[in-house]
Design a protein around this motif. Sequence first.
Motif, PDB file in Angstrom:
ATOM      1  N   VAL A 195       5.176  -7.949  -4.710  1.00 33.46           N
ATOM      2  CA  VAL A 195       4.513  -8.492  -3.523  1.00 33.46           C
ATOM      3  C   VAL A 195       3.920  -9.880  -3.766  1.00 33.46           C
ATOM      4  O   VAL A 195       3.358 -10.472  -2.831  1.00 33.46           O
ATOM      5  N   ASP A 196       4.049 -10.386  -4.967  1.00 33.20           N
ATOM      6  CA  ASP A 196       3.498 -11.714  -5.251  1.00 33.20           C
ATOM      7  C   ASP A 196       4.143 -12.753  -4.333  1.00 33.20           C
ATOM      8  O   ASP A 196       5.371 -12.808  -4.190  1.00 33.20           O
ATOM      9  N   GLY A 197       3.316 -13.583  -3.726  1.00 37.08           N
ATOM     10  CA  GLY A 197       3.807 -14.634  -2.853  1.00 37.08           C
ATOM     11  C   GLY A 197       4.094 -14.206  -1.438  1.00 37.08           C
ATOM     12  O   GLY A 197       4.439 -15.037  -0.590  1.00 37.08           O
ATOM     13  N   LEU A 198       3.969 -12.901  -1.167  1.00 34.85           N
ATOM     14  CA  LEU A 198       4.227 -12.415   0.184  1.00 34.85           C
ATOM     15  C   LEU A 198       2.963 -12.481   1.024  1.00 34.85           C
ATOM     16  O   LEU A 198       1.843 -12.337   0.517  1.00 34.85           O
ATOM     17  N   SER A 199       3.126 -12.648   2.317  1.00 34.81           N
ATOM     18  CA  SER A 199       1.994 -12.555   3.229  1.00 34.81           C
ATOM     19  C   SER A 199       1.580 -11.084   3.344  1.00 34.81           C
ATOM     20  O   SER A 199       2.319 -10.173   2.950  1.00 34.81           O
ATOM     21  N   ASP A 200       0.376 -10.848   3.887  1.00 36.59           N
ATOM     22  CA  ASP A 200      -0.074  -9.467   4.087  1.00 36.59           C
ATOM     23  C   ASP A 200       0.901  -8.694   4.971  1.00 36.59           C
ATOM     24  O   ASP A 200       1.171  -7.510   4.741  1.00 36.59           O
ATOM     25  N   ARG A 201       1.431  -9.357   5.990  1.00 33.25           N
ATOM     26  CA  ARG A 201       2.391  -8.698   6.873  1.00 33.25           C
ATOM     27  C   ARG A 201       3.647  -8.288   6.104  1.00 33.25           C
ATOM     28  O   ARG A 201       4.107  -7.161   6.213  1.00 33.25           O
ATOM     29  N   GLU A 202       4.176  -9.214   5.309  1.00 33.94           N
ATOM     30  CA  GLU A 202       5.391  -8.920   4.553  1.00 33.94           C
ATOM     31  C   GLU A 202       5.148  -7.824   3.515  1.00 33.94           C
ATOM     32  O   GLU A 202       5.984  -6.941   3.320  1.00 33.94           O
ATOM     33  N   ALA A 203       3.978  -7.870   2.880  1.00 31.62           N
ATOM     34  CA  ALA A 203       3.662  -6.858   1.868  1.00 31.62           C
ATOM     35  C   ALA A 203       3.511  -5.473   2.496  1.00 31.62           C
ATOM     36  O   ALA A 203       3.957  -4.467   1.932  1.00 31.62           O
ATOM     37  N   SER A 204       2.886  -5.421   3.682  1.00 34.18           N
ATOM     38  CA  SER A 204       2.730  -4.124   4.346  1.00 34.18           C
ATOM     39  C   SER A 204       4.078  -3.561   4.770  1.00 34.18           C
ATOM     40  O   SER A 204       4.303  -2.347   4.722  1.00 34.18           O
ATOM     41  N   GLU A 205       5.001  -4.441   5.170  1.00 27.32           N
ATOM     42  CA  GLU A 205       6.356  -3.984   5.502  1.00 27.32           C
ATOM     43  C   GLU A 205       7.059  -3.430   4.271  1.00 27.32           C
ATOM     44  O   GLU A 205       7.818  -2.454   4.365  1.00 27.32           O
ATOM     45  N   ARG A 206       6.799  -4.028   3.106  1.00 27.96           N
ATOM     46  CA  ARG A 206       7.359  -3.502   1.864  1.00 27.96           C
ATOM     47  C   ARG A 206       6.841  -2.093   1.578  1.00 27.96           C
ATOM     48  O   ARG A 206       7.559  -1.256   1.052  1.00 27.96           O
ATOM     49  N   ALA A 207       5.579  -1.842   1.916  1.00 19.51           N
ATOM     50  CA  ALA A 207       5.005  -0.514   1.696  1.00 19.51           C
ATOM     51  C   ALA A 207       5.731   0.545   2.517  1.00 19.51           C
ATOM     52  O   ALA A 207       6.080   1.617   2.016  1.00 19.51           O
ATOM     53  N   VAL A 249       3.601   6.078  11.367  1.00 20.09           N
ATOM     54  CA  VAL A 249       2.155   5.876  11.508  1.00 20.09           C
ATOM     55  C   VAL A 249       1.731   4.626  10.751  1.00 20.09           C
ATOM     56  O   VAL A 249       0.894   3.850  11.227  1.00 20.09           O
ATOM     57  N   MET A 250       2.318   4.388   9.589  1.00 18.37           N
ATOM     58  CA  MET A 250       1.995   3.182   8.823  1.00 18.37           C
ATOM     59  C   MET A 250       2.341   1.929   9.616  1.00 18.37           C
ATOM     60  O   MET A 250       1.571   0.953   9.632  1.00 18.37           O
ATOM     61  N   ARG A 251       3.499   1.925  10.262  1.00 16.32           N
ATOM     62  CA  ARG A 251       3.871   0.753  11.076  1.00 16.32           C
ATOM     63  C   ARG A 251       2.858   0.527  12.200  1.00 16.32           C
ATOM     64  O   ARG A 251       2.506  -0.609  12.508  1.00 16.32           O
ATOM     65  N   TYR A 252       2.409   1.613  12.813  1.00 14.60           N
ATOM     66  CA  TYR A 252       1.418   1.483  13.881  1.00 14.60           C
ATOM     67  C   TYR A 252       0.096   0.958  13.334  1.00 14.60           C
ATOM     68  O   TYR A 252      -0.555   0.097  13.947  1.00 14.60           O
ATOM     69  N   ASN A 253      -0.309   1.460  12.169  1.00 15.86           N
ATOM     70  CA  ASN A 253      -1.606   1.094  11.598  1.00 15.86           C
ATOM     71  C   ASN A 253      -1.609  -0.277  10.929  1.00 15.86           C
ATOM     72  O   ASN A 253      -2.676  -0.834  10.652  1.00 15.86           O
ATOM     73  N   ALA A 254      -0.429  -0.825  10.655  1.00 13.34           N
ATOM     74  CA  ALA A 254      -0.337  -2.041   9.844  1.00 13.34           C
ATOM     75  C   ALA A 254      -1.218  -3.197  10.317  1.00 13.34           C
ATOM     76  O   ALA A 254      -1.838  -3.879   9.480  1.00 13.34           O
ATOM     77  N   PRO A 255      -1.325  -3.473  11.618  1.00 11.15           N
ATOM     78  CA  PRO A 255      -2.164  -4.607  12.025  1.00 11.15           C
ATOM     79  C   PRO A 255      -3.619  -4.492  11.561  1.00 11.15           C
ATOM     80  O   PRO A 255      -4.307  -5.504  11.409  1.00 11.15           O
ATOM     81  N   THR A 256      -4.079  -3.258  11.339  1.00 13.39           N
ATOM     82  CA  THR A 256      -5.458  -3.036  10.912  1.00 13.39           C
ATOM     83  C   THR A 256      -5.570  -2.816   9.408  1.00 13.39           C
ATOM     84  O   THR A 256      -6.659  -2.971   8.848  1.00 13.39           O
ATOM     85  N   ALA A 257      -4.485  -2.462   8.739  1.00 14.81           N
ATOM     86  CA  ALA A 257      -4.568  -2.041   7.331  1.00 14.81           C
ATOM     87  C   ALA A 257      -3.571  -2.782   6.443  1.00 14.81           C
ATOM     88  O   ALA A 257      -3.113  -2.235   5.450  1.00 14.81           O
ATOM     89  N   ARG A 258      -3.257  -4.011   6.788  1.00 17.02           N
ATOM     90  CA  ARG A 258      -2.227  -4.733   6.035  1.00 17.02           C
ATOM     91  C   ARG A 258      -2.617  -4.949   4.578  1.00 17.02           C
ATOM     92  O   ARG A 258      -1.788  -4.863   3.682  1.00 17.02           O
ATOM     93  N   GLU A 259      -3.879  -5.261   4.340  1.00 15.02           N
ATOM     94  CA  GLU A 259      -4.305  -5.502   2.963  1.00 15.02           C
ATOM     95  C   GLU A 259      -4.131  -4.244   2.111  1.00 15.02           C
ATOM     96  O   GLU A 259      -3.615  -4.308   0.986  1.00 15.02           O
ATOM     97  N   GLN A 260      -4.556  -3.106   2.659  1.00 17.64           N
ATOM     98  CA  GLN A 260      -4.399  -1.850   1.920  1.00 17.64           C
ATOM     99  C   GLN A 260      -2.931  -1.506   1.705  1.00 17.64           C
ATOM    100  O   GLN A 260      -2.541  -1.065   0.618  1.00 17.64           O
ATOM    101  N   TYR A 261      -2.110  -1.712   2.722  1.00 18.99           N
ATOM    102  CA  TYR A 261      -0.691  -1.397   2.573  1.00 18.99           C
ATOM    103  C   TYR A 261      -0.011  -2.318   1.560  1.00 18.99           C
ATOM    104  O   TYR A 261       0.944  -1.925   0.883  1.00 18.99           O
ATOM    105  N   GLY A 262      -0.511  -3.540   1.433  1.00 23.14           N
ATOM    106  CA  GLY A 262       0.016  -4.408   0.397  1.00 23.14           C
ATOM    107  C   GLY A 262      -0.218  -3.825  -0.985  1.00 23.14           C
ATOM    108  O   GLY A 262       0.662  -3.875  -1.863  1.00 23.14           O
ATOM    109  N   THR A 263      -1.399  -3.234  -1.174  1.00 24.62           N
ATOM    110  CA  THR A 263      -1.695  -2.580  -2.448  1.00 24.62           C
ATOM    111  C   THR A 263      -0.834  -1.335  -2.621  1.00 24.62           C
ATOM    112  O   THR A 263      -0.361  -1.038  -3.727  1.00 24.62           O
TER     113      THR A 263
END
Length: 413
Positions: free
Chosen positions: A337-349, A314-328
């Motif tokens: 996550v320092d230096g990562l894009s929002d996309r990369e940070a959300s993938e880390r989540a 579900v997180m992968r599906y939601n990521a395009p809309t919630a990348r900033e939150q998933y980075g946190t």
Amino acid sequence: MYESDTVWEFSITDRITFGMGASSELGDDLLARDASSLLVITDDELRDAGVVETALESVPEETAVSVFEGVEPDPGLDIYEAAIEAARECGPDVIVGLGGGSSIDVAKVTGGLVASDRDVLEYVAPPIGDGVDVPAADTPVIAIPTTAGTGSESSPAAVVSLPDRELKVGISSRRLYPDLAIVDPLLTVSLPPAVTAASGLDALTHAIEAYTTRHFETKPAPDRADERPDYGGRTELTDLYAEKAIELIGDSLRQAVDNGSDLEARRDMSLASLLAGIAFTNAGLGATHAMAYPVAGENHTPHGVTVAVLLPHVMRYNAPTAREQYGTVAQRLGEPVDGLSDREASERAVAAVESLRDDVGVPDDLEHLGVERDDLSRLAEKTEQIQRLLVGNPRRVDQTDLETIFENAYRAD
């Protein structure tokens, strides 16, 4: 993120007592209420393990104690009705729900409906029930959790299983908030590793879904019950609770599973469960929980395990809309996550959630839970009907989307 003129509400259990040995406060509370009789709603496993005796040590000798120990996991109507009848027979001044979410749910509904002449199902939302509100209760309810995950001690809702319909349904009302939650981490020390893992991942799912639910700027029309969410959407305050819960779980769940006697880890997990419960009961949940209900209803899978399997997908599906939150989320789970894009940070989540799930020994796909691939389309169809949860999901989701998520969760690569 939030509009400056937005108005929101925040609700919580009337009182919370938290800490090692907090269950010893029960006796003082009963004396303050001048309670002469007590009904404890629990299960026979806790009785056999001596947890009931431990939790009731402070109860005054002059207080008459009755025990209903018939609660089972995923309690059905028969258990709710039996507990209500037990309360009517003994007429307690106070009801205590002692155990996991099932026992506390049964206790809350018992306290609310003991004086009602309506059937329990009438209080369930349509189309199953009539959505009647719970009456003002005369019998106070004290919730004492013995697991760290469900958040039922801070929730105004209860789940009822309907095995003949392969469904789980809810009763939700502000009047179901316990009058007092006593959270004593010492009562969780005897939990086996598998239960510790599943309940902890349930708390994590509560926190992550609460942290990413939609922010409702206006309330849906009251005559559109099918589109009205269970809760009010995320706010600055629910974010604070959710973020701290995620951090505590990331720091402590592995240790609580690997060494159940680690009191610091047990304390952190109990606090995380409480905070996540407060967050989601105000902010709401999303597609993970909506999808988990039909899966568990048909396959009788443990709730915590079911949501743990579904959450990363579900997180992968939601990521395009919630990348900033998933980075946190990634950051709170200890990921750099320092230096990562929002996309990369959300993938880390997502990767961090999967790593935590794997480390505590929870299955990683629906196939391991006994779900059949041929059932996925039907499960998606049932999920789409649970709009009270799906309306809060950060990304719109329809049956086709749900089928894709189920398919991705079916078998691990």
